[in-house]
Design a protein around this motif. Structure first.
Motif, PDB file in Angstrom:
ATOM      1  N   PRO A 257      37.957 -49.768 -46.900  1.00 44.82           N
ATOM      2  CA  PRO A 257      39.214 -49.132 -47.275  1.00 44.82           C
ATOM      3  C   PRO A 257      39.486 -47.747 -46.684  1.00 44.82           C
ATOM      4  N   ALA A 258      38.522 -47.096 -46.072  1.00 45.25           N
ATOM      5  CA  ALA A 258      38.825 -45.833 -45.395  1.00 45.25           C
ATOM      6  C   ALA A 258      39.805 -46.099 -44.259  1.00 45.25           C
ATOM      7  N   ALA A 259      40.751 -45.182 -44.087  1.00 43.28           N
ATOM      8  CA  ALA A 259      41.712 -45.314 -42.988  1.00 43.28           C
ATOM      9  C   ALA A 259      41.518 -44.231 -41.940  1.00 43.28           C
ATOM     10  N   ASN A 260      40.635 -43.268 -42.227  1.00 44.07           N
ATOM     11  CA  ASN A 260      40.396 -42.159 -41.308  1.00 44.07           C
ATOM     12  C   ASN A 260      39.063 -42.319 -40.596  1.00 44.07           C
ATOM     13  N   ASP A 261      38.980 -41.813 -39.362  1.00 44.87           N
ATOM     14  CA  ASP A 261      37.702 -41.768 -38.658  1.00 44.87           C
ATOM     15  C   ASP A 261      36.756 -40.820 -39.376  1.00 44.87           C
ATOM     16  N   GLN A 262      35.467 -41.022 -39.180  1.00 50.26           N
ATOM     17  CA  GLN A 262      34.482 -40.116 -39.763  1.00 50.26           C
ATOM     18  C   GLN A 262      34.144 -39.017 -38.758  1.00 50.26           C
ATOM     19  N   GLN A 263      33.967 -37.799 -39.267  1.00 46.71           N
ATOM     20  CA  GLN A 263      33.767 -36.642 -38.415  1.00 46.71           C
ATOM     21  C   GLN A 263      32.363 -36.610 -37.809  1.00 46.71           C
ATOM     22  N   LEU A 264      32.308 -36.464 -36.479  1.00 46.41           N
ATOM     23  CA  LEU A 264      31.047 -36.227 -35.782  1.00 46.41           C
ATOM     24  C   LEU A 264      30.915 -34.745 -35.468  1.00 46.41           C
ATOM     25  N   LEU A 265      29.661 -34.294 -35.343  1.00 43.28           N
ATOM     26  CA  LEU A 265      29.377 -32.914 -34.973  1.00 43.28           C
ATOM     27  C   LEU A 265      28.825 -32.875 -33.552  1.00 43.28           C
ATOM     28  N   PRO A 266      29.185 -31.867 -32.774  1.00 45.97           N
ATOM     29  CA  PRO A 266      28.634 -31.748 -31.414  1.00 45.97           C
ATOM     30  C   PRO A 266      27.134 -31.487 -31.458  1.00 45.97           C
ATOM     31  N   THR A 267      26.450 -31.912 -30.422  1.00 47.29           N
ATOM     32  CA  THR A 267      24.996 -31.732 -30.368  1.00 47.29           C
ATOM     33  C   THR A 267      24.571 -31.181 -29.016  1.00 47.29           C
ATOM     34  N   ARG A 268      23.396 -30.585 -28.998  1.00 50.25           N
ATOM     35  CA  ARG A 268      22.735 -30.196 -27.757  1.00 50.25           C
ATOM     36  C   ARG A 268      21.240 -30.166 -28.031  1.00 50.25           C
ATOM     37  N   VAL A 270      17.770 -28.085 -27.041  1.00 46.28           N
ATOM     38  CA  VAL A 270      17.203 -26.866 -26.464  1.00 46.28           C
ATOM     39  C   VAL A 270      15.696 -26.879 -26.722  1.00 46.28           C
ATOM     40  N   ASP A 271      14.912 -26.920 -25.638  1.00 47.47           N
ATOM     41  CA  ASP A 271      13.450 -26.943 -25.741  1.00 47.47           C
ATOM     42  C   ASP A 271      12.978 -28.078 -26.663  1.00 47.47           C
ATOM     43  N   GLY A 272      13.636 -29.230 -26.552  1.00 44.63           N
ATOM     44  CA  GLY A 272      13.227 -30.390 -27.331  1.00 44.63           C
ATOM     45  C   GLY A 272      13.732 -30.411 -28.757  1.00 44.63           C
ATOM     46  N   ILE A 273      14.491 -29.398 -29.138  1.00 45.40           N
ATOM     47  CA  ILE A 273      15.019 -29.318 -30.502  1.00 45.40           C
ATOM     48  C   ILE A 273      16.497 -29.687 -30.515  1.00 45.40           C
ATOM     49  N   LEU A 274      16.857 -30.642 -31.355  1.00 48.72           N
ATOM     50  CA  LEU A 274      18.256 -31.054 -31.487  1.00 48.72           C
ATOM     51  C   LEU A 274      19.007 -30.031 -32.327  1.00 48.72           C
ATOM     52  N   GLN A 275      20.139 -29.580 -31.802  1.00 42.76           N
ATOM     53  CA  GLN A 275      20.962 -28.605 -32.505  1.00 42.76           C
ATOM     54  C   GLN A 275      22.376 -29.175 -32.707  1.00 42.76           C
ATOM     55  N   THR A 276      23.025 -28.660 -33.744  1.00 42.83           N
ATOM     56  CA  THR A 276      24.403 -29.074 -34.015  1.00 42.83           C
ATOM     57  C   THR A 276      25.193 -27.902 -34.560  1.00 42.83           C
TER      58      THR A 276
END
Length: 279
Positions: A257-268, A270-276
């Motif tokens: 029943p959701a009609a909206n997309d779900q929000q994603l966060l940007p990622t990168r 750095v030195d093997g660590i995932l950041q958002t």
């Protein structure tokens, strides 16, 4: 309005109607169409603009001389277009929480009264009884206005069909935050983490990692407890509460029943660590 929310006496009628709606609108494609999944926006609020606009315009024309035919045409247009709008509304209503369904039931009852008045107005006008037609139309407009007020309470106070997850972004600061060691993330498995006390889900596919808000936009269901399914070649997460489904590689809503997309966060990374961070 608060008393209506708490009025358990409405539940027997509401529960029977909910079962009837769900048994009638059983196909997923039909439900998604009526929810507005294809539009990326709830369909019912958009559809009601036609009958409401037609009826208000007819009310204005009924005050002017020589506009009987135009007013009759608009009353007919509003009456006919109200029916599919009501079907879309019932489809949304059947997936709401109990307190929301109570208010929605009164909203639907008020609009049903308006529809009866307008259908009677159209019949009177077609028989040449334009004076009676005007009276019935103004009664219908009063009932529709009451229904609109109740619908506003349902949407803006109770949050029905409003994106429940987007407010989570307001709790996050606009800076990159470490969220996980990329090497420790398992492949194709949902992982739950927190960013500034906001719950997010992580999903790794190869070297690509999705970071998505965890609260389902429909009724705040826990997507982190959901199931991952492949739909049309895309990995998707299915909300465990009501079945809203979103693509993990883009956040697009696949099933309501959701009609909206779900929000994603940007990622990168750095030195093997995932950041958002905030979008």
């Amino acid at each position: 309005m608060n008393k209506i929310e708490q009025n358990a006496a409405l539940d027997p009628v509401g529960d029977r109607l909910q079962r009837a709606v769900q048994s009638t609108l059983r196909g997923q494609r039909v439900r998604d169409l009526l929810h507005g999944v294809w539009l990326g926006h709830p369909l019912h609020p958009a559809m009601v603009q036609v009958p409401v606009g037609a009826w208000i315009s007819a009310a204005v024309l009924d005050l002017l001389p020589g506009q009987r035919r135009a007013a009759t045409t608009l009353v007919g247009l509003g009456t006919v277009s109200a029916l599919p709008a009501a079907v879309a509304g019932l489809n949304d209503w059947a997936a709401l929480a109990r307190d929301q369904r109570r208010v929605g039931l009164v909203h639907a009852a008020s609009n049903s009264v308006a529809l009866v008045f307008y259908a009677s107005s159209l019949a009177a006008r077609m028989r040449g009884r334009h004076g009676m037609g005007r009276v019935l139309a103004y009664l219908g407009l009063s009932a529709a206005s009451t229904g609109a007020y109740i619908g506003g309470h349902l949407a803006y106070k109770q949050g029905a069909q409003v994106n429940q997850s987007i407010s989570e972004l307001h709790r996050m600061t606009d800076e990159w935050k470490a969220i996980a060691d990329l090497a420790t993330l398992p492949q194709r498995e949902l992982i739950t983490r927190e960013v500034d006390d906001v719950s997010v889900i992580l999903y790794r596919h190869g070297d690509d990692v999705t970071v998505m808000l965890e609260r389902c936009p429909h009724q705040s269901g826990p997507l982190g407890e959901g199931e991952v399914q492949e739909i049309e070649g895309h990995a998707c997460v299915v909300c465990p509460w009501h079945g809203s489904t979103f693509r993990l590689n883009g956040g697009e809503v696949v099933h309501g029943p959701a009609a909206n997309d779900q929000q994603l966060l940007p990622t990168r990374v750095v030195d093997g660590i995932l950041q958002t961070k905030l979008p």
